[in-house]
Design a protein around this motif. Structure first.
Motif, PDB file in Angstrom:
ATOM      1  N   ALA A 130      41.691  45.118  40.245  1.00 15.77           N
ATOM      2  CA  ALA A 130      42.181  44.342  41.386  1.00 15.77           C
ATOM      3  C   ALA A 130      42.321  42.858  41.087  1.00 15.77           C
ATOM      4  CB  ALA A 130      41.242  44.540  42.581  1.00 15.77           C
ATOM      5  N   VAL A 131      41.462  42.345  40.195  1.00 16.89           N
ATOM      6  CA  VAL A 131      41.429  40.901  39.946  1.00 16.89           C
ATOM      7  C   VAL A 131      42.388  40.554  38.810  1.00 16.89           C
ATOM      8  CG1 VAL A 131      40.000  38.953  39.256  1.00 16.89           C
ATOM      9  CG2 VAL A 131      39.065  40.716  40.779  1.00 16.89           C
ATOM     10  N   ARG A 132      43.332  39.679  39.113  1.00 21.43           N
ATOM     11  CA  ARG A 132      44.341  39.275  38.147  1.00 21.43           C
ATOM     12  C   ARG A 132      44.473  37.752  38.140  1.00 21.43           C
ATOM     13  NH1 ARG A 132      43.662  43.414  36.296  1.00 21.43           N
ATOM     14  NH2 ARG A 132      45.027  45.239  36.059  1.00 21.43           N
ATOM     15  N   GLU A 133      45.179  37.227  37.150  1.00 19.53           N
ATOM     16  CA  GLU A 133      45.443  35.789  37.115  1.00 19.53           C
ATOM     17  C   GLU A 133      46.184  35.378  38.384  1.00 19.53           C
ATOM     18  OE1 GLU A 133      47.483  32.363  34.267  1.00 19.53           O
ATOM     19  OE2 GLU A 133      47.455  34.479  33.633  1.00 19.53           O
ATOM     20  N   GLY A 134      45.657  34.350  39.043  1.00 14.92           N
ATOM     21  CA  GLY A 134      46.264  33.860  40.275  1.00 14.92           C
ATOM     22  C   GLY A 134      45.796  34.570  41.531  1.00 14.92           C
ATOM     23  N   SER A 135      45.036  35.671  41.395  1.00 17.73           N
ATOM     24  CA  SER A 135      44.508  36.356  42.580  1.00 17.73           C
ATOM     25  C   SER A 135      43.592  35.417  43.357  1.00 17.73           C
ATOM     26  CB  SER A 135      43.703  37.597  42.175  1.00 17.73           C
ATOM     27  OG  SER A 135      44.488  38.561  41.530  1.00 17.73           O
ATOM     28  N   ALA A 150      31.944  36.331  40.176  1.00 19.26           N
ATOM     29  CA  ALA A 150      32.712  35.085  40.224  1.00 19.26           C
ATOM     30  C   ALA A 150      33.053  34.611  38.824  1.00 19.26           C
ATOM     31  CB  ALA A 150      31.916  34.011  40.975  1.00 19.26           C
ATOM     32  N   ALA A 151      32.091  34.672  37.913  1.00 16.43           N
ATOM     33  CA  ALA A 151      32.351  34.257  36.532  1.00 16.43           C
ATOM     34  C   ALA A 151      33.407  35.146  35.890  1.00 16.43           C
ATOM     35  CB  ALA A 151      31.046  34.297  35.729  1.00 16.43           C
ATOM     36  N   PHE A 152      33.318  36.455  36.136  1.00 18.78           N
ATOM     37  CA  PHE A 152      34.338  37.368  35.620  1.00 18.78           C
ATOM     38  C   PHE A 152      35.715  37.018  36.167  1.00 18.78           C
ATOM     39  CE2 PHE A 152      36.763  40.875  37.526  1.00 18.78           C
ATOM     40  CZ  PHE A 152      37.458  41.303  36.395  1.00 18.78           C
ATOM     41  N   ALA A 153      35.798  36.818  37.484  1.00 22.21           N
ATOM     42  CA  ALA A 153      37.097  36.558  38.111  1.00 22.21           C
ATOM     43  C   ALA A 153      37.718  35.269  37.595  1.00 22.21           C
ATOM     44  CB  ALA A 153      36.949  36.522  39.629  1.00 22.21           C
ATOM     45  N   SER A 155      37.262  34.106  34.629  1.00 12.94           N
ATOM     46  CA  SER A 155      37.716  34.383  33.268  1.00 12.94           C
ATOM     47  C   SER A 155      39.087  35.054  33.269  1.00 12.94           C
ATOM     48  CB  SER A 155      36.700  35.264  32.534  1.00 12.94           C
ATOM     49  OG  SER A 155      36.775  36.613  32.960  1.00 12.94           O
ATOM     50  N   ARG A 156      39.433  35.697  34.377  1.00 16.46           N
ATOM     51  CA  ARG A 156      40.741  36.325  34.520  1.00 16.46           C
ATOM     52  C   ARG A 156      41.789  35.352  35.063  1.00 16.46           C
ATOM     53  NH1 ARG A 156      41.033  42.089  35.202  1.00 16.46           N
ATOM     54  NH2 ARG A 156      39.887  42.983  33.434  1.00 16.46           N
ATOM     55  N   GLY A 157      41.356  34.132  35.379  1.00 16.59           N
ATOM     56  CA  GLY A 157      42.289  33.161  35.915  1.00 16.59           C
ATOM     57  C   GLY A 157      42.500  33.264  37.408  1.00 16.59           C
ATOM     58  N   ASP A 184      26.226  23.809  40.045  1.00 24.72           N
ATOM     59  CA  ASP A 184      26.988  22.910  39.185  1.00 24.72           C
ATOM     60  C   ASP A 184      27.770  23.690  38.129  1.00 24.72           C
ATOM     61  OD1 ASP A 184      25.957  20.797  40.613  1.00 24.72           O
ATOM     62  OD2 ASP A 184      24.426  20.276  39.117  1.00 24.72           O
ATOM     63  N   LEU A 185      27.162  24.736  37.584  1.00 24.68           N
ATOM     64  CA  LEU A 185      27.824  25.568  36.583  1.00 24.68           C
ATOM     65  C   LEU A 185      29.110  26.170  37.143  1.00 24.68           C
ATOM     66  CD1 LEU A 185      27.773  27.244  33.860  1.00 24.68           C
ATOM     67  CD2 LEU A 185      26.540  28.981  35.197  1.00 24.68           C
ATOM     68  N   HIS A 186      29.019  26.730  38.326  1.00 19.42           N
ATOM     69  CA  HIS A 186      30.189  27.392  38.898  1.00 19.42           C
ATOM     70  C   HIS A 186      31.246  26.384  39.334  1.00 19.42           C
ATOM     71  CE1 HIS A 186      29.261  31.750  39.046  1.00 19.42           C
ATOM     72  NE2 HIS A 186      28.074  31.274  38.715  1.00 19.42           N
ATOM     73  N   ARG A 187      30.835  25.284  39.910  1.00 22.21           N
ATOM     74  CA  ARG A 187      31.828  24.272  40.280  1.00 22.21           C
ATOM     75  C   ARG A 187      32.540  23.731  39.044  1.00 22.21           C
ATOM     76  NH1 ARG A 187      27.483  22.033  43.985  1.00 22.21           N
ATOM     77  NH2 ARG A 187      27.946  22.884  46.061  1.00 22.21           N
ATOM     78  N   ALA A 188      31.782  23.528  37.944  1.00 24.28           N
ATOM     79  CA  ALA A 188      32.385  23.020  36.713  1.00 24.28           C
ATOM     80  C   ALA A 188      33.406  23.992  36.140  1.00 24.28           C
ATOM     81  CB  ALA A 188      31.293  22.728  35.680  1.00 24.28           C
ATOM     82  N   ASN A 189      33.283  25.258  36.499  1.00 24.47           N
ATOM     83  CA  ASN A 189      34.212  26.274  36.017  1.00 24.47           C
ATOM     84  C   ASN A 189      35.235  26.679  37.078  1.00 24.47           C
ATOM     85  OD1 ASN A 189      33.466  27.406  33.134  1.00 24.47           O
ATOM     86  ND2 ASN A 189      31.538  26.880  34.155  1.00 24.47           N
ATOM     87  N   GLY A 190      35.389  25.839  38.099  1.00 25.77           N
ATOM     88  CA  GLY A 190      36.466  26.025  39.049  1.00 25.77           C
ATOM     89  C   GLY A 190      36.193  26.931  40.218  1.00 25.77           C
TER      90      GLY A 190
END
Length: 391
Positions: A130-135, A150-153, A155-157, A184-190
């Protein structure tokens, strides 16, 4: 003697393995509700979901193991009844008698209508598809599962928003200081973090929050906790309270029935408290202890809770337990900003739990500190120049 295990997860699989390893040669039946043979669950939100693990790597045993060890494996079979008087478990199309029974039925994710959940192999495949780039992905729940997804998603963009009831993710578990590291880790990764609220409803491609605001969403995933699968135990009249109540040997209120894994609420001999832990290590270690107890061995389940996570470039291990209502002091050894540290939770001056982040091979000395019950000097505990074994 006939041994029956209900539940085809890691706890059940390790229990039947232990029965054979300990020399029991009689009938053993393992009943699994899923159509898959027993597999491990951590890869579902980690390596398998990320595509780093091979699909077959998740299984506890090779396909031939059960036949080779004379274990009757019934997959796709849901036990519908437990009759303690006749010592029989029943299911659609059949029944089997037991002399000793192990319940290892695990737990189920709390549902959120319109959202995906993660518990099974099929769930992991569904999320990966289900999770794709831009999803636009909205995750309800800022706990371990929610953050790993969240980290996985990311990584898929995908565009990811995590909605949590506390201001910071994991705040109730770790406290504000350490929870801020993960925020902070998650915010730093968008990742966008929305704290202090919850998902009220999923309405098509819109998520409505408790404060009335809305978020657009192509995919919604719920990680809002799990509940133990106790219905079989309740119907059978076993003692149940936040799981099936068991003693140090993992025996239930019926001396011929045992419980292990997520299901078991253990009277922990070291912690002097009842605990129920939903982590991989509990299933891995409690299944064998239950099997040995079923064989009549004088065993005791005194393992400290342990879990691990991998998110972006952060790897973490946590061992120990802080009692509900305790107000621990937190001592940090290392650099929070660099995400290379060990955090300790002290209760009455004693180490109750420890977490190592991007620092390795320290779980054993942390566990030794916890088990020692020694009052420690916080300054020495925080000093990287002092060996943990010297505290």
């Amino acid at each position: 003697m006939t041994y029956v295990v209900v539940g085809g997860g890691l706890a059940g699989a390790k229990a039947v393995e232990t029965l054979r390893d300990e020399g029991f040669a009689g009938p053993v039946t393992l009943i699994a509700a899923e159509t898959e043979r027993p597999y491990e669950r951590p890869p579902l939100s980690k390596g398998l979901l990320l595509g780093n693990d091979q699909p077959d790597s998740v299984y506890v045993h090779a396909p031939s193991w059960y036949a080779e060890h004379n274990v009757t494996l019934l997959t796709g079979t849901t036990v519908t009844g437990l009759d303690r008087a006749t010592k029989t478990v029943s299911f659609a199309g059949g029944a089997v008698e037991y002399d000793r029974l192990l319940l290892a039925t695990g737990s189920s994710p709390r549902p959120l209508p319109g959202a995906l959940t993660l518990r099974t192999l099929a769930d992991s495949h569904r999320i990966a598809s289900a999770v794709r780039e831009g999803s636009r992905v909205v995750i309800a729940g800022a706990g371990w599962i929610g953050l790993e997804i969240a980290a996985f998603a990311r990584s898929r963009g995908a565009e990811v928003t995590v909605v949590g009831s506390t201001e910071l993710p994991l705040q109730n578990v770790l406290g504000a200081e350490i929870a801020a590291v993960f925020a902070d880790l998650h915010r730093a990764n968008g990742v966008t973090l929305l704290g202090g609220t919850r998902v009220a409803a999923v309405e098509g491609d819109t998520v409505r929050l408790a404060d009335g605001s809305t978020l657009p969403a192509d995919v919604v995933i719920a990680g809002i906790g799990a509940t133990p699968n106790v219905s079989l135990a309740v119907d059978a009249g076993l003692a149940v309270d936040n799981g099936v109540l068991v003693d140090r040997r993992l025996a239930t209120s019926d001396p011929d029935i045992f419980a292990a894994g997520d299901l078991a609420n253990v009277d922990h001999p070291l912690l002097k408290h009842r605990i129920r832990v939903e982590h991989w290590a509990t299933a891995l270690n409690s299944g064998p202890v239950a099997a040995k107890a079923m064989l009549g061995q004088d065993v005791s389940y005194d393992r400290l809770p342990y879990f691990f996570t991998d998110q972006f470039d952060l790897g973490m291990e946590y061992i120990g337990w802080v009692a509900p209502g305790a107000e621990p002091a937190v001592v940090v050894r290392g650099d929070l900003a660099a995400r290379e540290f060990i955090a300790f939770w002290l209760v009455d001056g004693k180490v109750a739990a420890g977490m190592n982040v991007n620092i390795w091979d320290v779980v054993e000395p942390i566990e030794a500190l916890i088990r020692s019950g020694a009052v420690v000097d916080p300054a020495r505990l925080a000093d990287p120049g002092v060996e943990l074994s010297d505290l």
